[in-house]
Design an enzyme around this catalytic site. Structure first.
Site, short mmCIF file in Angstrom:
data_model
loop_
_atom_site.label_atom_id
_atom_site.label_comp_id
_atom_site.label_asym_id
_atom_site.label_seq_id
_atom_site.Cartn_x
_atom_site.Cartn_y
_atom_site.Cartn_z
CB THR A 1 38.83 48.72 56.80
OG1 THR A 1 39.03 50.04 56.31
CG2 THR A 1 39.85 48.43 57.88
CB VAL B 1 42.09 58.05 50.58
CG1 VAL B 1 40.61 58.32 50.38
CG2 VAL B 1 42.68 59.01 51.60
CE LYS B 2 39.27 48.92 49.92
NZ LYS B 2 38.88 47.89 50.88
CB ILE B 3 38.80 56.19 45.68
CG1 ILE B 3 39.63 57.15 46.54
CG2 ILE B 3 37.86 56.90 44.72
CD1 ILE B 3 38.91 58.37 47.01
#
Ligand code: E4P
Length: 219
Positions: free
Chosen positions: A27, A86-88
């Site tokens: 997402t 976790v998208k960084i």
């Protein structure tokens, strides 16, 4: 090769999961907004709902762009489920956050990768996934899948364990090119994935089989 679906739409995620080929979901804030998901608690509840559908690999993106903020948000997201990645974003503070999460055993997906140098840095910092954006590179007249090939070669040279997650996929052709090059994962909207199902000779062949069966059985 893993298949992720690039959407926050629960119906599409269920449809892809029911096909039996889905390994995860990506997402981003734009995709969440498209589904009308806003407000901290609603966002967290939506990630929980996605985690209830799929077996693993749900990328949830932080909004903060400072180190402390990314750590705080990332920890809250990771606490939702062990399925969360976790998208960084690929920025200097993001690299430091990736290093922090890697040391804690929390998987990260470094997003907005547009060059091999960025992919190299993300792998060095310990990202579990890097997301090079194939379609957006094509959009500006550069070679999106060429970047995937470059990263495959570089990671292969050094045995980096970071998985190459080809993102911004626009067509089934993109998926097949990424598979040929050796991307570990593609993330795509549902349509390019279901388009892989279709071939006119399959439809023609099936119609013939059914017609012959009908004739032979006097129906
Ligand atoms: C990656 O994880 C992004 O969510 C996505 O693939 C971006 O795709 P787009 O370029 O079609 O917005």
């Amino acid at each position: 090769m893993k298949f992720f679906i690039d959407t926050a739409n629960l119906e599409e995620i269920k449809e892809a999961y029911d096909l039996g080929i889905l390994d995860g979901v990506t997402t981003n804030p734009s995709l969440m907004a498209k589904e009308g998901i806003s407000g901290h608690e609603n966002v967290l509840a939506h990630y929980r709902a996605i985690c209830d559908i799929v077996d693993d690999n749900v990328s949830a993106e932080v909004i903060a762009t400072d180190y402390e903020g990314m750590i705080q948000e990332g920890e809250e997201l990771a606490a939702l489920s062990p399925k969360i990645v976790v998208k960084i974003p690929m920025i200097k503070e993001g690299l430091k956050a990736i290093k922090y999460f890697a040391a804690k055993g929390i998987r990260t997906n470094c997003t907005l990768i547009f060059s091999a140098g960025q992919a190299l840095l993300a792998a060095k910092a310990g990202a579990a996934f890097v997301s090079p954006f194939v379609g957006r590179l094509d959009d500006i007249g550069t070679d999106g899948t060429g970047l995937i090939a470059e990263i495959v070669e570089i990671y292969g040279n050094y045995g980096f364990e970071t998985e190459i997650l080809a993102a911004s996929i626009r067509s089934s052709k993109h998926i097949l090119e990424c598979a040929t090059i050796g991307a570990d994962v593609i993330t795509s909207p549902l349509k390019p994935i279901t388009s892989l199902l279709n071939h006119p000779l399959t439809d023609k062949g099936l119609a013939q089989f059914l017609a012959d069966h009908k004739k032979a059985n006097g129906k």
